[in-house]
Design a protein around this motif. Structure first.
Motif, PDB file in Angstrom:
ATOM      1  N   SER A  26       0.857  -1.182   0.000  1.00 49.65           N
ATOM      2  CA  SER A  26       0.000   0.000   0.000  1.00 49.65           C
ATOM      3  C   SER A  26       0.898   1.238   0.000  1.00 49.65           C
ATOM      4  O   SER A  26       1.950   1.236   0.642  1.00 49.65           O
ATOM      5  CB  SER A  26      -0.861  -0.061   1.272  1.00 49.65           C
ATOM      6  OG  SER A  26      -1.661   1.081   1.424  1.00 49.65           O
ATOM      7  N   THR A  27       0.476   2.283  -0.688  1.00 48.96           N
ATOM      8  CA  THR A  27       1.395   3.414  -0.870  1.00 48.96           C
ATOM      9  C   THR A  27       0.679   4.747  -0.989  1.00 48.96           C
ATOM     10  O   THR A  27      -0.498   4.795  -1.384  1.00 48.96           O
ATOM     11  CB  THR A  27       2.246   3.197  -2.146  1.00 48.96           C
ATOM     12  OG1 THR A  27       3.225   4.227  -2.273  1.00 48.96           O
ATOM     13  CG2 THR A  27       1.400   3.202  -3.402  1.00 48.96           C
ATOM     14  N   VAL A  28       1.392   5.826  -0.620  1.00 47.65           N
ATOM     15  CA  VAL A  28       0.976   7.173  -1.023  1.00 47.65           C
ATOM     16  C   VAL A  28       2.031   7.768  -1.962  1.00 47.65           C
ATOM     17  O   VAL A  28       2.047   8.947  -2.214  1.00 47.65           O
ATOM     18  CB  VAL A  28       0.712   8.105   0.189  1.00 47.65           C
ATOM     19  CG1 VAL A  28      -0.584   7.742   0.885  1.00 47.65           C
ATOM     20  CG2 VAL A  28       1.886   8.122   1.164  1.00 47.65           C
ATOM     21  N   THR A  57      13.342  -0.066  -6.134  1.00 45.62           N
ATOM     22  CA  THR A  57      14.135  -1.132  -5.501  1.00 45.62           C
ATOM     23  C   THR A  57      13.256  -2.300  -5.030  1.00 45.62           C
ATOM     24  O   THR A  57      13.772  -3.331  -4.611  1.00 45.62           O
ATOM     25  CB  THR A  57      14.926  -0.621  -4.274  1.00 45.62           C
ATOM     26  OG1 THR A  57      14.011  -0.315  -3.208  1.00 45.62           O
ATOM     27  CG2 THR A  57      15.751   0.613  -4.580  1.00 45.62           C
ATOM     28  N   ILE A  58      11.927  -2.111  -5.087  1.00 46.29           N
ATOM     29  CA  ILE A  58      11.032  -3.121  -4.503  1.00 46.29           C
ATOM     30  C   ILE A  58      11.239  -4.512  -5.119  1.00 46.29           C
ATOM     31  O   ILE A  58      11.467  -5.485  -4.389  1.00 46.29           O
ATOM     32  CB  ILE A  58       9.554  -2.681  -4.610  1.00 46.29           C
ATOM     33  CG1 ILE A  58       9.290  -1.492  -3.686  1.00 46.29           C
ATOM     34  CG2 ILE A  58       8.606  -3.839  -4.292  1.00 46.29           C
ATOM     35  CD1 ILE A  58       7.912  -0.846  -3.856  1.00 46.29           C
ATOM     36  N   PRO A  59      11.160  -4.649  -6.458  1.00 46.82           N
ATOM     37  CA  PRO A  59      11.318  -6.002  -7.004  1.00 46.82           C
ATOM     38  C   PRO A  59      12.684  -6.607  -6.668  1.00 46.82           C
ATOM     39  O   PRO A  59      12.793  -7.824  -6.476  1.00 46.82           O
ATOM     40  CB  PRO A  59      11.163  -5.796  -8.524  1.00 46.82           C
ATOM     41  CG  PRO A  59      10.378  -4.526  -8.660  1.00 46.82           C
ATOM     42  CD  PRO A  59      10.818  -3.665  -7.512  1.00 46.82           C
ATOM     43  N   SER A 119       6.016  -0.261  -9.065  1.00 49.50           N
ATOM     44  CA  SER A 119       7.046  -1.284  -8.833  1.00 49.50           C
ATOM     45  C   SER A 119       6.619  -2.250  -7.738  1.00 49.50           C
ATOM     46  O   SER A 119       7.363  -3.168  -7.401  1.00 49.50           O
ATOM     47  CB  SER A 119       8.343  -0.627  -8.376  1.00 49.50           C
ATOM     48  OG  SER A 119       8.814   0.260  -9.341  1.00 49.50           O
ATOM     49  N   MET A 120       5.455  -2.023  -7.155  1.00 45.47           N
ATOM     50  CA  MET A 120       5.100  -2.795  -5.960  1.00 45.47           C
ATOM     51  C   MET A 120       4.950  -4.275  -6.321  1.00 45.47           C
ATOM     52  O   MET A 120       4.432  -4.619  -7.372  1.00 45.47           O
ATOM     53  CB  MET A 120       3.834  -2.233  -5.330  1.00 45.47           C
ATOM     54  CG  MET A 120       4.098  -0.836  -4.755  1.00 45.47           C
ATOM     55  SD  MET A 120       2.770  -0.188  -3.751  1.00 45.47           S
ATOM     56  CE  MET A 120       1.557   0.238  -4.984  1.00 45.47           C
ATOM     57  N   ALA A 121       5.431  -5.125  -5.423  1.00 42.77           N
ATOM     58  CA  ALA A 121       5.546  -6.542  -5.751  1.00 42.77           C
ATOM     59  C   ALA A 121       5.089  -7.441  -4.608  1.00 42.77           C
ATOM     60  O   ALA A 121       5.855  -8.253  -4.091  1.00 42.77           O
ATOM     61  CB  ALA A 121       6.994  -6.857  -6.122  1.00 42.77           C
TER      62      ALA A 121
HETATM   63  O1  DON Z   1       4.029   2.246  -6.869  1.00 45.84           O
HETATM   64  C1  DON Z   1       5.218   2.461  -6.801  1.00 45.84           C
HETATM   65  O2  DON Z   1       6.064   1.780  -7.349  1.00 45.84           O
HETATM   66  C2  DON Z   1       5.722   3.625  -5.986  1.00 45.84           C
HETATM   67  N1  DON Z   1       4.699   4.603  -5.831  1.00 45.84           N
HETATM   68  C3  DON Z   1       6.208   3.123  -4.673  1.00 45.84           C
HETATM   69  C4  DON Z   1       6.854   4.223  -3.886  1.00 45.84           C
HETATM   70  C5  DON Z   1       7.616   3.709  -2.752  1.00 45.84           C
HETATM   71  O3  DON Z   1       7.815   2.551  -2.557  1.00 45.84           O
HETATM   72  C6  DON Z   1       8.161   4.743  -1.882  1.00 45.84           C
HETATM   73  N2  DON Z   1       8.834   4.216  -0.752  1.00 45.84           N
HETATM   74  N3  DON Z   1       8.977   3.531   0.052  1.00 45.84           N
END
Ligand code: DON
Length: 571
Positions: A407-409, A479-481, A455-457
């Motif tokens: 979940s993100t803002v 960097t998420i993936p 990028s969320m995974a």
């Molecule tokens: O959906 C995305 O990939 C970005 N909005 C995610 C941003 C994020 O992970 C920021 N930090 N922790």
């Protein structure tokens, strides 16, 4: 316990066949019949408690995930909330199901949204700290859709822990205090937010202060009693009017945009890695495809034998990243607007061909995008900085259903706009700032009603018997993936606990620039990596924020990123 392989016939094509599969299967800890009330891993103990309370009432993993998402809106406002969006990957009796609660651009948005008259990017404040960056929030719509299908506890009851936190207050921890300082421009942008989080001297309230957000408690009560329509119907006008008033140019949000928002069920991206099945989120997220490609391209190497202390492993991992991210830049975007060749991108033969580009003895000069089956001609650029505007949580319930939800803002405190007691996202800056490159339209360009690439995974891993063994995800923009793939390798190949795997260093290639964490074991391998042809390592402060649940013979291991754990104190 359900057997997802048997239930996933439509995805058989994606998971069958393992071209290039040479390495012997790695045994996981004995398959364990996990008897428990379930387990919860989140970035904040108060949110974890909210999820556990719902599980204790007999709630499903979906119920608990919704309660966690709401509680995080209160206690981790820098990272996520009902003013933002997210993705949920679920494993249960229906197999693997994914829900897309990504924010959408207003209908009037155009490709030049973030550019001035000369085609140059708008100044940061105008682009980010304004209504221009705000997408229609999706988390409440996602929650309502998931709850309708998989909820057991009444909708209104899921709000109780979050309402209590907002009304009775919660203690400011070191992490929130740090974020309020480092992202003060956004956090303190409105009078409303200054009154909650800042003192008369303009500084963030000290660590240990009791913070109350009564306006958010009232917002929650309205949505609890009237359902999502309190946000998307009766609440549409007020939200849109507020955002429009803060938007300095055309392309403003309207009540019709808010009313027409819909969360969507999407096809999961499920692939094989060795004997395991890995399921993640498809477009508009790039996360599921990138994780699948990075792992698939490494499958032919004996990573277990190399181990995390070997520069050779990190070299292979960097090369796999570069290849996967080259594709991501070109192909991944909202599939409702552009053709995304997902099946081609994760096809085992395509992945094997891409893997063949990896030379164990030398870094490649340039990682170019490939041409998978079904590839359209489009390019995308990417410019998301890693910040702290995201959170991941993993939940397993007593019946063994799992939810992996990120979940993100977007950036810390999103756009800095604060409405109804919560921050509104700046997710639209995840779109490419340029609508075209060299005259070729960019796949991830801004378009009205479109969802920006993510990028969320959020990911769920199954063993050879179809048992869920890992429920994982991360925050950290692009960097998420990489964090997710690295941690999966840590658990599956290196035999680590989840906590050890989350603690592995971050190293990531952005084109020829390589970032890693100062003082990490990988930073000490700079000479060996350079001898393999990699450029200079840019050293950054520790970064990484992943959460995971791992099956063990004794129950679920609930793990948080050690980098975050150090910041949760009240002193
Ligand atoms: O959906 C995305 O990939 C970005 N909005 C995610 C941003 C994020 O992970 C920021 N930090 N922790």
């Amino acid at each position: 316990m359900f057997r997802p392989y048997a239930l996933l016939a439509p995805f058989a094509l994606l998971v069958s066949g393992c071209a290039g599969y040479n390495a012997p299967p790695v045994a996981v800890s004995e398959p364990a019949p996990v008897a428990s009330q379930g387990a919860v891993s989140t970035a904040d103990p108060r949110a974890t408690a909210a999820g556990e309370a719902i599980l204790a009432q007999g709630g499903s993993a979906t119920d608990a995930a919704i309660a966690v998402m709401l509680a995080l809106t209160v206690v981790e406002p820098q990272s996520s909330g009902i003013g933002g969006g997210g993705f949920m990957v679920l494993a249960g009796d229906d197999g693997v199901v994914t829900f897309d609660g990504r924010e959408t651009a207003p209908a009037a948005a155009t490709g030049a949204r973030f550019l001035d008259e000369d085609g140059e990017p708008l100044p940061y404040t105008e682009r980010v700290i304004s209504g221009l960056s705000v997408g229609i929030p999706g988390n409440i719509a996602l929650a309502a859709q998931a709850h309708e299908r998989y909820g057991k506890v009444p909708w209104a009851d899921l709000f109780a822990p979050a309402i209590a936190l907002a009304r009775d207050g919660f203690l400011m921890n070191r992490r929130l205090n740090d974020s309020l300082s480092s992202a003060a421009e956004r956090a303190s942008n409105t009078e409303a937010a200054r009154a909650i989080f800042f003192g008369a001297d303009g500084a963030p309230l000290p660590v240990g202060t009791l913070i109350k957000v009564p306006e958010l408690a009232e917002t929650f009560e309205r949505i609890a009693s009237r359902g999502p329509s309190a946000m998307y119907e009766t609440g549409a006008e007020a939200l849109a009017d507020y955002v429009a008033a803060e938007t300095p140019r055309d392309g403003r949000m309207t009540a019709a945009d808010v009313r027409s928002y819909a969360a969507k069920e999407r096809d999961p991206v499920c692939t094989r890695y060795r004997v395991y099945k890995i399921c993640g989120m498809g477009p508009p997220s790039s996360g599921g495809v990138a994780v699948a490609q990075m792992l698939g391209q490494l499958e032919r190497f004996d990573l277990a034998q190399l181990g995390p202390q070997s520069p050779q492993f990190w070299h292979l991992f960097l090369e796999s990243q570069r290849i996967a991210y080259a594709d991501r830049e070109v192909y991944l975007a909202d599939q409702d607007f552009v053709e995304v060749p997902v099946a081609g991108l994760v096809d085992p033969a395509y992945i094997a061909a891409r893997s063949a580009l990896i030379d164990p003895g030398a870094a490649m000069a340039n990682a170019e995008p490939g041409v998978p089956q079904g590839a359209p001609l489009a390019r995308a650029d990417g410019n998301e900085p890693p910040e702290s505007g995201t959170t991941h949580f993993s939940i397993v319930d007593a019946e063994g259903n799992a939810v992996s939800y990120t979940s993100t803002v977007e950036g810390a405190f999103g756009s800095g706009l604060h409405f109804g007691g919560f921050y509104l996202n700046n997710e639209l800056t995840d779109f490419s700032s340029s609508p075209a490159i060299n005259g070729v339209p960019v796949a991830n360009r801004v378009e009205g009603g479109k969802r920006p690439r993510s990028s969320m995974a959020p990911t769920i891993v199954f063993d050879q018997d179809g048992e869920i063994i890992l429920v994982i995800g991360a925050a950290g923009g692009p960097t998420i993936p990489v964090q997710v793939a690295r941690s999966i390798i840590g658990v599956l190949d290196f035999g680590m606990t989840a906590e050890e795997a989350l603690g592995l260093p971050l190293i990531m290639a952005f084109g020829s620039t390589i970032i890693t964490e100062e003082g990490s074991s990988v930073a000490a391998m700079a000479d060996e990596l350079q001898a393999l042809g990699h450029g200079e390592l840019r050293l950054l402060s520790p970064r990484g924020k992943a959460n995971a649940l791992r099956r063990t013979p004794d129950g679920w291991e609930s793990a948080g990123d050690p980098r975050v754990a150090a910041m949760l104190g009240y002193e």
